[in-house]
Write an enzyme that holds these catalytic residues in place. Structure first.
Site, PDB file in Angstrom:
ATOM      1  N   HIS A 184       0.867  -1.184   0.000  1.00 20.98           N
ATOM      2  CA  HIS A 184       0.000   0.000   0.000  1.00 20.98           C
ATOM      3  C   HIS A 184       0.902   1.232   0.000  1.00 20.98           C
ATOM      4  O   HIS A 184       1.971   1.211   0.622  1.00 20.98           O
ATOM      5  CB  HIS A 184      -0.841   0.067   1.287  1.00 20.98           C
ATOM      6  N   CYS A 282      -2.227   2.763   9.090  1.00 22.48           N
ATOM      7  CA  CYS A 282      -3.268   1.810   8.664  1.00 22.48           C
ATOM      8  C   CYS A 282      -4.460   1.848   9.613  1.00 22.48           C
ATOM      9  O   CYS A 282      -5.591   1.586   9.198  1.00 22.48           O
ATOM     10  CB  CYS A 282      -2.722   0.388   8.638  1.00 22.48           C
TER      11      CYS A 282
HETATM   12  N1  ARG Z   1      -4.039  -7.205   6.452  1.00 22.64           N
HETATM   13  C1  ARG Z   1      -4.404  -5.966   5.823  1.00 22.64           C
HETATM   14  C2  ARG Z   1      -4.363  -6.140   4.312  1.00 22.64           C
HETATM   15  O1  ARG Z   1      -3.496  -6.808   3.840  1.00 22.64           O
HETATM   16  C3  ARG Z   1      -3.505  -4.863   6.269  1.00 22.64           C
HETATM   17  C4  ARG Z   1      -3.912  -3.511   5.759  1.00 22.64           C
HETATM   18  C5  ARG Z   1      -2.964  -2.411   6.110  1.00 22.64           C
HETATM   19  N2  ARG Z   1      -3.480  -1.144   5.815  1.00 22.64           N
HETATM   20  C6  ARG Z   1      -2.834  -0.120   5.254  1.00 22.64           C
HETATM   21  N3  ARG Z   1      -3.425   1.004   5.160  1.00 22.64           N
HETATM   22  N4  ARG Z   1      -1.628  -0.265   4.764  1.00 22.64           N
HETATM   23  O2  ARG Z   1      -5.167  -5.599   3.595  1.00 22.64           O
END
Ligand code: ARG
Length: 291
Positions: A184, A282
């Site tokens: 991300h 996150c």
């Molecule tokens: N386990 C989640 C996923 O893989 C983690 C999300 C993390 N969020 C972020 N904004 N980077 O989607």
């Protein structure tokens, strides 16, 4: 060895610090009541290793308390059983000027979160724009100055970047992520000063393809370049109010760079939430209610 007067003399405080105003913000969070790791959609997740939900809750609470101490306004969305990643509220959508663009998740495991967050925005009076294209909200969309930086490569589709630009009528800058640990945009870029013409960022250059790196260098010549050592704790996954920057406490190099620039880093331990592949940012969705 005896200490001379000179060696105990205290250094003057960094002058830049006084010049960095902290702006109070509005955040949406989700208590990790149902947090666990039972599927694997990023390389940080190991479903065979048991998680400690109580520890995740306690660590999350330190983040919540830190925001309260810094005078931010906090809102909560009810966690839903069976959606263990809902704690990562940054992925719940993107808000600006009182409008909310909903998330449409890549993986089936998280897809029910999109409508849950969408409903919350609607109830709170946001003008809700339902996404047609795949996107994971503020995980991949970051407002810096007047532009929205938009990630793609692992989750958010490039088609959603055009949709986002239409909804908010802002410049959207496409950036391509190339390292699956930094899947991300908010794991590879930290927004240090969201507002103003001299808005600045910190980032991990090797998380991007060459064209994106060139674009970042051109736009932010004064950016902090963070090392892989700091990024491996999701050190960049941080929240800044323009002065205080909440980061992973293990990201020591980033902490030092922030101090040098006159920011006040605040280190937290969110190690249990890191096991889902998320950190400070996150767990935080910014609510931008009106202009
Ligand atoms: N386990 C989640 C996923 O893989 C983690 C999300 C993390 N969020 C972020 N904004 N980077 O989607």
């Amino acid at each position: 060895m005896s200490l001379t007067d000179e060696s105990v003399q205290t250094l003057p405080a960094a002058t830049a610090e006084a010049d960095r105003p902290a702006l109070s913000r509005h955040y949406l969070m989700c208590r990790p009541e149902h947090f666990t790791v039972v599927y694997r959609i990023n390389p940080w997740m190991h479903p065979h290793i048991p998680t400690d939900t109580a520890l995740a809750l306690a660590q999350w609470q330190t983040l919540y308390d830190t925001y309260e101490r810094l005078d931010h306004t906090l809102e909560l969305i009810d966690p839903i059983q069976g959606l263990p990643d809902m704690v990562y509220s940054a992925n719940g959508g993107f808000t600006l000027d009182g409008k909310a663009y909903t998330a449409k998740f890549t993986y089936p495991e998280r897809q029910a979160e999109g409508p849950a967050y969408g409903e919350w925005f609607r109830e709170r009076g946001f003008e809700v724009h339902e996404a047609r294209e795949i996107n994971e909200g503020e995980g991949d969309f970051l407002l810096v100055g007047d532009a929205i930086l938009a990630g793609t490569g692992f989750r958010t589709s490039i088609e959603s970047h055009a949709e986002l630009a239409r909804v908010f009528d802002r410049e959207v800058v496409t950036l391509r992520l190339v390292d699956d640990r930094f899947y991300h945009l908010d794991t590879a870029i930290a927004v240090l000063d969201p507002e103003g013409a001299d808005a600045n960022i910190a980032y991990l250059p090797e998380a991007f393809d060459e064209a994106s790196r060139t674009e970042l260098e051109r736009r932010y010549p004064d950016a902090i370049e963070v090392s892989a050592d700091d990024a491996q704790w999701l050190g960049l996954n941080s929240i800044s109010d323009g002065r205080n920057v909440i980061i992973a406490e293990k990201a020591k190099g980033f902490e030092a760079s922030l101090r040098e620039r006159g920011y006040t880093p605040v280190g937290l331990d969110l190690s249990e939430l890191l096991r889902g592949g998320g950190g400070v940012k996150c767990c935080t969705l910014e609510l931008r209610i009106a202009r």
